[in-house]
Design a protein around this motif. Sequence first.
Motif, PDB file in Angstrom:
ATOM      1  N   ASN A 147      -0.766   9.171 -17.610  1.00 23.12           N
ATOM      2  CA  ASN A 147      -0.514   7.905 -16.919  1.00 23.12           C
ATOM      3  C   ASN A 147      -1.667   7.430 -16.048  1.00 23.12           C
ATOM      4  O   ASN A 147      -1.785   6.242 -15.769  1.00 23.12           O
ATOM      5  CB  ASN A 147       0.741   8.027 -16.042  1.00 23.12           C
ATOM      6  CG  ASN A 147       2.013   8.099 -16.865  1.00 23.12           C
ATOM      7  OD1 ASN A 147       2.269   7.233 -17.693  1.00 23.12           O
ATOM      8  ND2 ASN A 147       2.800   9.137 -16.656  1.00 23.12           N
ATOM      9  N   PHE A 148      -2.505   8.372 -15.616  1.00 22.14           N
ATOM     10  CA  PHE A 148      -3.517   8.000 -14.635  1.00 22.14           C
ATOM     11  C   PHE A 148      -4.952   8.187 -15.102  1.00 22.14           C
ATOM     12  O   PHE A 148      -5.873   7.635 -14.514  1.00 22.14           O
ATOM     13  CB  PHE A 148      -3.281   8.776 -13.329  1.00 22.14           C
ATOM     14  CG  PHE A 148      -1.965   8.450 -12.708  1.00 22.14           C
ATOM     15  CD1 PHE A 148      -1.790   7.295 -11.975  1.00 22.14           C
ATOM     16  CD2 PHE A 148      -0.873   9.276 -12.895  1.00 22.14           C
ATOM     17  CE1 PHE A 148      -0.559   6.969 -11.417  1.00 22.14           C
ATOM     18  CE2 PHE A 148       0.356   8.971 -12.343  1.00 22.14           C
ATOM     19  CZ  PHE A 148       0.515   7.808 -11.606  1.00 22.14           C
ATOM     20  N   GLY A 149      -5.161   8.975 -16.157  1.00 19.38           N
ATOM     21  CA  GLY A 149      -6.508   9.139 -16.683  1.00 19.38           C
ATOM     22  C   GLY A 149      -7.507   9.453 -15.599  1.00 19.38           C
ATOM     23  O   GLY A 149      -7.339  10.400 -14.844  1.00 19.38           O
ATOM     24  N   ASP A 150      -8.556   8.628 -15.491  1.00 20.45           N
ATOM     25  CA  ASP A 150      -9.578   8.869 -14.465  1.00 20.45           C
ATOM     26  C   ASP A 150      -9.469   7.887 -13.300  1.00 20.45           C
ATOM     27  O   ASP A 150     -10.395   7.752 -12.511  1.00 20.45           O
ATOM     28  CB  ASP A 150     -10.978   8.774 -15.086  1.00 20.45           C
ATOM     29  CG  ASP A 150     -11.290   7.382 -15.621  1.00 20.45           C
ATOM     30  OD1 ASP A 150     -10.383   6.528 -15.612  1.00 20.45           O
ATOM     31  OD2 ASP A 150     -12.429   7.166 -16.063  1.00 20.45           O
ATOM     32  N   LYS A 151      -8.326   7.223 -13.154  1.00 18.47           N
ATOM     33  CA  LYS A 151      -8.186   6.234 -12.078  1.00 18.47           C
ATOM     34  C   LYS A 151      -8.339   6.868 -10.705  1.00 18.47           C
ATOM     35  O   LYS A 151      -8.892   6.266  -9.791  1.00 18.47           O
ATOM     36  CB  LYS A 151      -6.820   5.541 -12.170  1.00 18.47           C
ATOM     37  CG  LYS A 151      -6.686   4.599 -13.354  1.00 18.47           C
ATOM     38  CD  LYS A 151      -5.324   3.920 -13.351  1.00 18.47           C
ATOM     39  CE  LYS A 151      -5.191   2.988 -14.544  1.00 18.47           C
ATOM     40  NZ  LYS A 151      -3.853   2.349 -14.572  1.00 18.47           N
ATOM     41  N   LEU A 152      -7.823   8.081 -10.539  1.00 22.76           N
ATOM     42  CA  LEU A 152      -7.880   8.740  -9.239  1.00 22.76           C
ATOM     43  C   LEU A 152      -9.120   9.604  -9.118  1.00 22.76           C
ATOM     44  O   LEU A 152      -9.702   9.715  -8.042  1.00 22.76           O
ATOM     45  CB  LEU A 152      -6.635   9.601  -9.027  1.00 22.76           C
ATOM     46  CG  LEU A 152      -5.295   8.876  -9.131  1.00 22.76           C
ATOM     47  CD1 LEU A 152      -4.150   9.849  -8.894  1.00 22.76           C
ATOM     48  CD2 LEU A 152      -5.216   7.728  -8.152  1.00 22.76           C
ATOM     49  N   VAL A 153      -9.548  10.228 -10.216  1.00 23.28           N
ATOM     50  CA  VAL A 153     -10.710  11.107 -10.174  1.00 23.28           C
ATOM     51  C   VAL A 153     -11.954  10.340  -9.749  1.00 23.28           C
ATOM     52  O   VAL A 153     -12.791  10.844  -9.014  1.00 23.28           O
ATOM     53  CB  VAL A 153     -10.943  11.757 -11.556  1.00 23.28           C
ATOM     54  CG1 VAL A 153     -12.219  12.574 -11.560  1.00 23.28           C
ATOM     55  CG2 VAL A 153      -9.764  12.644 -11.927  1.00 23.28           C
ATOM     56  N   ARG A 208       0.832  -1.191   0.000  1.00 19.32           N
ATOM     57  CA  ARG A 208       0.000   0.000   0.000  1.00 19.32           C
ATOM     58  C   ARG A 208       0.874   1.251   0.000  1.00 19.32           C
ATOM     59  O   ARG A 208       1.944   1.257   0.611  1.00 19.32           O
ATOM     60  CB  ARG A 208      -0.934   0.023   1.226  1.00 19.32           C
ATOM     61  CG  ARG A 208      -1.980  -1.071   1.213  1.00 19.32           C
ATOM     62  CD  ARG A 208      -2.904  -1.013   2.416  1.00 19.32           C
ATOM     63  NE  ARG A 208      -3.916  -2.067   2.347  1.00 19.32           N
ATOM     64  CZ  ARG A 208      -4.871  -2.263   3.259  1.00 19.32           C
ATOM     65  NH1 ARG A 208      -4.943  -1.460   4.328  1.00 19.32           N
ATOM     66  NH2 ARG A 208      -5.746  -3.237   3.119  1.00 19.32           N
ATOM     67  N   LEU A 209       0.401   2.277  -0.690  1.00 17.89           N
ATOM     68  CA  LEU A 209       1.107   3.551  -0.749  1.00 17.89           C
ATOM     69  C   LEU A 209       0.134   4.643  -0.339  1.00 17.89           C
ATOM     70  O   LEU A 209      -0.911   4.827  -0.979  1.00 17.89           O
ATOM     71  CB  LEU A 209       1.638   3.805  -2.156  1.00 17.89           C
ATOM     72  CG  LEU A 209       2.353   5.137  -2.403  1.00 17.89           C
ATOM     73  CD1 LEU A 209       3.540   5.301  -1.464  1.00 17.89           C
ATOM     74  CD2 LEU A 209       2.800   5.236  -3.861  1.00 17.89           C
ATOM     75  N   GLN A 250       5.637  17.153   3.083  1.00 17.88           N
ATOM     76  CA  GLN A 250       4.949  15.945   3.522  1.00 17.88           C
ATOM     77  C   GLN A 250       5.343  14.798   2.607  1.00 17.88           C
ATOM     78  O   GLN A 250       5.284  14.922   1.383  1.00 17.88           O
ATOM     79  CB  GLN A 250       3.427  16.150   3.455  1.00 17.88           C
ATOM     80  CG  GLN A 250       2.766  16.275   4.800  1.00 17.88           C
ATOM     81  CD  GLN A 250       1.255  16.254   4.706  1.00 17.88           C
ATOM     82  OE1 GLN A 250       0.687  16.484   3.642  1.00 17.88           O
ATOM     83  NE2 GLN A 250       0.598  15.993   5.800  1.00 17.88           N
ATOM     84  N   GLY A 251       5.744  13.700   3.204  1.00 19.57           N
ATOM     85  CA  GLY A 251       6.106  12.539   2.411  1.00 19.57           C
ATOM     86  C   GLY A 251       4.919  11.635   2.165  1.00 19.57           C
ATOM     87  O   GLY A 251       3.860  11.770   2.783  1.00 19.57           O
ATOM     88  N   SER A 252       5.094  10.711   1.235  1.00 23.16           N
ATOM     89  CA  SER A 252       4.147   9.621   1.022  1.00 23.16           C
ATOM     90  C   SER A 252       4.847   8.346   1.486  1.00 23.16           C
ATOM     91  O   SER A 252       6.034   8.169   1.239  1.00 23.16           O
ATOM     92  CB  SER A 252       3.773   9.513  -0.461  1.00 23.16           C
ATOM     93  OG  SER A 252       3.121  10.677  -0.907  1.00 23.16           O
ATOM     94  N   PHE A 253       4.131   7.479   2.177  1.00 27.33           N
ATOM     95  CA  PHE A 253       4.785   6.294   2.728  1.00 27.33           C
ATOM     96  C   PHE A 253       4.121   5.016   2.234  1.00 27.33           C
ATOM     97  O   PHE A 253       2.921   4.980   1.963  1.00 27.33           O
ATOM     98  CB  PHE A 253       4.806   6.325   4.261  1.00 27.33           C
ATOM     99  CG  PHE A 253       3.454   6.290   4.918  1.00 27.33           C
ATOM    100  CD1 PHE A 253       2.904   5.091   5.367  1.00 27.33           C
ATOM    101  CD2 PHE A 253       2.725   7.456   5.111  1.00 27.33           C
ATOM    102  CE1 PHE A 253       1.659   5.057   5.983  1.00 27.33           C
ATOM    103  CE2 PHE A 253       1.481   7.432   5.728  1.00 27.33           C
ATOM    104  CZ  PHE A 253       0.948   6.228   6.159  1.00 27.33           C
ATOM    105  N   ALA A 254       4.947   3.992   2.104  1.00 26.56           N
ATOM    106  CA  ALA A 254       4.482   2.689   1.611  1.00 26.56           C
ATOM    107  C   ALA A 254       4.761   1.625   2.652  1.00 26.56           C
ATOM    108  O   ALA A 254       5.702   1.747   3.454  1.00 26.56           O
ATOM    109  CB  ALA A 254       5.188   2.344   0.297  1.00 26.56           C
ATOM    110  N   GLU A 288      -1.663  -0.424  -3.796  1.00 23.19           N
ATOM    111  CA  GLU A 288      -2.986   0.121  -3.531  1.00 23.19           C
ATOM    112  C   GLU A 288      -2.783   1.569  -3.084  1.00 23.19           C
ATOM    113  O   GLU A 288      -2.044   1.815  -2.132  1.00 23.19           O
ATOM    114  CB  GLU A 288      -3.685  -0.651  -2.412  1.00 23.19           C
ATOM    115  CG  GLU A 288      -4.070  -2.070  -2.731  1.00 23.19           C
ATOM    116  CD  GLU A 288      -4.744  -2.720  -1.535  1.00 23.19           C
ATOM    117  OE1 GLU A 288      -5.881  -2.341  -1.201  1.00 23.19           O
ATOM    118  OE2 GLU A 288      -4.098  -3.590  -0.915  1.00 23.19           O
ATOM    119  N   LEU A 289      -3.422   2.506  -3.764  1.00 26.31           N
ATOM    120  CA  LEU A 289      -3.187   3.917  -3.484  1.00 26.31           C
ATOM    121  C   LEU A 289      -4.254   4.496  -2.571  1.00 26.31           C
ATOM    122  O   LEU A 289      -5.453   4.281  -2.761  1.00 26.31           O
ATOM    123  CB  LEU A 289      -3.157   4.730  -4.784  1.00 26.31           C
ATOM    124  CG  LEU A 289      -2.021   4.459  -5.764  1.00 26.31           C
ATOM    125  CD1 LEU A 289      -2.053   5.501  -6.886  1.00 26.31           C
ATOM    126  CD2 LEU A 289      -0.667   4.482  -5.076  1.00 26.31           C
TER     127      LEU A 289
END
Length: 302
Positions: A197-203, A180-181, A247-251, A218-219
């Motif tokens: 790269n992401f299109g509507d995957k996040l929207v 997970r990220l 702020q970092g992002s962690f996995a 998994e985001l």
Amino acid sequence: MPANFAEVWLNRVRQILTNQNVAPWLDGIPELDTQVVEMGSGDASEMNVIHLPRTSFNPDVLVNNTAYPLAIQAYTDDETVVSLDKYQTKPTSISDDKIIGASYDVIDPATKSHTVAIGNKKYNKAAHAIAPASNATLTPVIAATGTPRISGGPNSLTYEDLVNLKDALDTAEVPTEGRRLVLSTAHWNDLLVDRKNFGDKLVNYNTGQPAPVVAGFELFQYNGNPLYTSAGVKKAFGAVKAAGDRQGSFAFWTGQIAKKTGMTKQYFKNAANDPEAQTNLLNYRHYFIAMPFDSRAIGAIY
């Protein structure tokens, strides 16, 4: 007012803190199957502790063996005692006029500020505990490499950065299933504008839908991620953001995370003891911890 007023409210708060306000990125990680031990009940040094077994034992695996008897390997392990984090709210004054009755319509508004505040703080602390302290082979911490989206701001997160973190975790032999990220809001926004790269995957990601999976992660997004310096070193929990920090992002790999909810206590001073103001005092103490079992199978991007 019902005689069991305080007990009814405490039971409701326990239910909410256990079943609601859950950080989605911790969802599905089971509570540790170990007993919480209360030490020093009622004292300033009161603690909730758990005993965690630890082992790095891996038996040798023989392939097409024909030699007997088999050599014996002794199983080795030990245990560590972990203190759960303690979260306390400051007392809130609530008049008798506002708390007559014990329906949830009365309870939830009066206690919501306490449960939300505790929930926010404990998940911020969990995010900080899970994120690695600095770059190492088993705990990769890498820098984002994209052109800053905001003039003068930090580098943007790119798809290539996600692949680079995947490479680092692959090298550290982290299992590919269950990665997970947890993206900072700034990094999430970086990906939102990368439509190639992401299109509507996040929207199209909404609460209740499965988390999008990109580059094997998994985001999730979270607005309470820990701060990292420009050198990629995690700052102390609660540290003030300085120039150059981000702020970092962690996995993490889900099998590496320990999670345990301890006791929840209510402190209540009845209005019957305050004849002039006829006001009750109410606050809560809650114990919880989420952290890696040890320093491996975690990573970050800053």
